[in-house]
Design an enzyme around this catalytic site. Sequence first.
Site, PDB file in Angstrom:
ATOM      1  N   HIS A   1      -4.621  11.477  51.084  1.00  0.00           N
ATOM      2  CA  HIS A   1      -4.131  12.136  50.607  1.00  0.00           C
ATOM      3  C   HIS A   1      -3.943  14.038  51.226  1.00  0.00           C
ATOM      4  CE1 HIS A   1      -1.078   9.814  47.609  1.00  0.00           C
ATOM      5  NE2 HIS A   1      -1.970   9.856  46.959  1.00  0.00           N
TER       6      HIS A   1
ATOM      7  N   ASP B   1      -0.345   3.015  41.973  1.00  0.00           N
ATOM      8  CA  ASP B   1       0.298   4.026  41.725  1.00  0.00           C
ATOM      9  C   ASP B   1       2.220   3.673  42.635  1.00  0.00           C
ATOM     10  OD1 ASP B   1      -0.848   5.453  43.453  1.00  0.00           O
ATOM     11  OD2 ASP B   1      -1.770   5.845  45.145  1.00  0.00           O
TER      12      ASP B   1
ATOM     13  N   GLN C   1      -7.134   6.975  48.509  1.00  0.00           N
ATOM     14  CA  GLN C   1      -6.764   8.894  48.039  1.00  0.00           C
ATOM     15  C   GLN C   1      -7.595   9.961  49.454  1.00  0.00           C
ATOM     16  OE1 GLN C   1      -5.350   9.187  45.337  1.00  0.00           O
ATOM     17  NE2 GLN C   1      -5.171   6.913  46.051  1.00  0.00           N
TER      18      GLN C   1
ATOM     19  N   GLU D   1      -9.915  11.030  38.325  1.00  0.00           N
ATOM     20  CA  GLU D   1      -8.324  11.086  38.448  1.00  0.00           C
ATOM     21  C   GLU D   1      -8.048   8.858  38.159  1.00  0.00           C
ATOM     22  OE1 GLU D   1      -6.091  11.394  41.656  1.00  0.00           O
ATOM     23  OE2 GLU D   1      -3.639  11.385  40.304  1.00  0.00           O
ATOM     24  N   HIS D   2      -8.879   9.271  39.408  1.00  0.00           N
ATOM     25  CA  HIS D   2      -8.753   7.185  38.967  1.00  0.00           C
ATOM     26  C   HIS D   2     -10.006   6.742  38.984  1.00  0.00           C
ATOM     27  CE1 HIS D   2      -4.887   8.163  41.728  1.00  0.00           C
ATOM     28  NE2 HIS D   2      -4.319   7.557  40.975  1.00  0.00           N
TER      29      HIS D   2
ATOM     30  N   HIS E   1       3.219  34.330  -1.754  1.00  0.00           N
ATOM     31  CA  HIS E   1       2.973  32.389  -1.654  1.00  0.00           C
ATOM     32  C   HIS E   1       3.417  32.073  -3.600  1.00  0.00           C
ATOM     33  CE1 HIS E   1       2.615  33.656   2.001  1.00  0.00           C
ATOM     34  NE2 HIS E   1       2.071  31.488   2.777  1.00  0.00           N
TER      35      HIS E   1
END
Lengths: 430, 430
Positions: A262, A361, A259, A327-328, A420
């Site tokens: 990235h 992924d 990761q 996230e992961h 109503h």
Amino acid sequence: MRIIELTEEARTNILENLLKRSPNSYGEFEGRVNEIIENVRANRDAAIFDYTKRFDGADINAENILVTEDEIKEAYEKVDEKLLTVIRKALVNIRKYHEKQRQYSWFDSEESGIILGQKVTALEKVGVYVPGGKAVYPSSVLMNIVPAKVAGVKTIVMTTPPGKDGKVNPATLVAAKEAGVDAIYKVGGAQAIAALAFGTESVPKVDKIVGPGNIYVALAKKAVFGFVSIDSIAGPSEIMVLADETANPRFVAADLLSQAEHDEMASAILVTTSRDLAEQVSKEVEGFVAQLSRKEIIQKSLDNYGYILVAESMDEAIATVNEIASEHLELVTNNPFETMTKIRNAGAIFVGEYSSEPLGDYFAGPNHVLPTNGTAKFFSPLSVDDFIKKSSIISYSREALEPIYKDIVQFAECEQLTAHANSIRVRFED
Amino acid sequence: MRIIELTEEARTNILENLLKRSPNSYGEFEGRVNEIIENVRANRDAAIFDYTKRFDGADINAENILVTEDEIKEAYEKVDEKLLTVIRKALVNIRKYHEKQRQYSWFDSEESGIILGQKVTALEKVGVYVPGGKAVYPSSVLMNIVPAKVAGVKTIVMTTPPGKDGKVNPATLVAAKEAGVDAIYKVGGAQAIAALAFGTESVPKVDKIVGPGNIYVALAKKAVFGFVSIDSIAGPSEIMVLADETANPRFVAADLLSQAEHDEMASAILVTTSRDLAEQVSKEVEGFVAQLSRKEIIQKSLDNYGYILVAESMDEAIATVNEIASEHLELVTNNPFETMTKIRNAGAIFVGEYSSEPLGDYFAGPNHVLPTNGTAKFFSPLSVDDFIKKSSIISYSREALEPIYKDIVQFAECEQLTAHANSIRVRFED
């Protein structure tokens, strides 16, 4: 990688440091993004062609904005045969997983003539944004299109910035075609998001916009939220590994780096109860970084947002994992499924030492579009849920309404809503 | 009520007129709202106490911001016994309906050692906003709290502006208590939303904020989206009735007015294939308006956003219903369930002539927090779904990974992510 004792203070500091990366903190770009959106709303095609000329250096007009069948054919000729094969294999798994997410309409009835239910309808038109630039991620194209397709969305359009030559990357086109896109438009950035939200002469207005992008794209999506629906706002990628002394340090190190490569803003964190493992992982990381092609990005990412945290107990480690809401998340403990039961917040949970993050992924099937930046506390992975919506169904017979109608009148009158009350009473006036 | 021939042009004009009411169009308030949010982020309790003094005229501090057990007891003494009874009856139905929306974790396994699944977790902390002012809607309190409760949210806090005397309306307190709220804070407006999003010394930070509010509240919710989750942004109420010549004009007229009374911005639209019905409904509306207590609001709402549209065919009528995507839709046709199958976009669908809209507001069970302003094209009613989130579960054994690991390496290398490839390869290096 730096090794830090996991104290309350360390945890707070790390959390603050990570949250700095939030796309919500980029107020300075907001003015620029709003200007682009207003311009596209007012001048439509003319505005997007102008921005595409300025930002992407490409001459796009009403005749060539839509990718043609010929361009797609050309892309198939250019793309590596092996990539096409692996895309098709991955698609089988991705479709199979997402099909299990389908939701169904239901109803419940009572003999007096009551029907209550929920009708599930697919969204009609969806826009998928695919970033341009050097990094080309056909896997991301698959992950955004397949759930919409499985949900039954009628029209899926894609927008992506063209290169200077007015072309779109062939791998992107092939992935989109394989996943089942209906139309691809050559426009990127905040102007693409505005075009999808409001429509132009060339680009259709959609009901929902999904897909990753740079800070301009993220802010534009937030700005148009409400006019259309959007997926969650993506931040930089994150991995967290929760490991005990049984973990293989070489695997853990390699996964952290997967990761970190990235993006300089990506975050890679190991939380472990074993000081021994911490030190071995740190050493393995050093060894790997030297060999990897994206070593500069990796090094910056580790310096900024990489941590090895040594916790006193597994409970403390788990509390930190839930607080950071990565996230992961990889669980590499002696009994990883037991550990999994204690995890409240994570986008995707990889259980056991062979469940390496890149498996998710590309290939396993679950979506790789995941909540980042602590938003796993309240957001979910992209899924079929994102492409459906529900309507309540309410049906009462006269027989069913009669015994309770006075209760409703009562409630309406307590809220001083006499019209109503009237709409119920009128049904029993004789 | 004005009667209009349903042409393409009429439809476009009406849609444009309705969308003017969108909370997204109030750019002028954004600066003010952002200022409030920044102030609360920086100065926390001090800021919210100051705003409460200025906007609500109430002296609130760290000692009295939290509603006490004594205040709740007092509220029970003040509230009309009949209201309490009907709240309790309504709660049974609301709970029963929402319990059917529960979603469950699932997994799927293959013998080679693959487990793929989805883990469902309730959000941990949720904030419910309840508006103050003259209009008190205990039903809205129930509708916002019950789905969170059914989802299993651990902590549900509520914020609502106090009156000048520092008190909260007793009906609001009783409804909140009956629904199962954990704590109630006396703070309203954009400052309450900011407090819930970022936390102050007194008000806890939550994961999601739900509940209706004025334009400041709506814009504040949009501004904090991403830091926390929010429900959809509520606009003014809407009713649409789709009716043919079999409909009872008196029922239809009464139902149109039930929403028109909410607000001068509310919209009430009848779409019918029968010119006869159109004229009778228009006449009945006149008769009712004269008698109703909120006649001035109703008249303004009808003048601004009320229409009776006469369509040439049922298909044309249905197309318009789907295009406008109303919050509430009543189907009063000869075969209303058949008509229902053709409805793609509506918040709640009331099927048949005894399914009057207020039945859904108070009693039937489905949620009355519904997408407005055309957002039923992509948003759903508030539901248990809003208070859960999902995590993907991915687990592969060595045996399962080995036959496919080269495919993943291939895919990663095509995307030039060599650290991704490395993390897979390292597991098979000997």
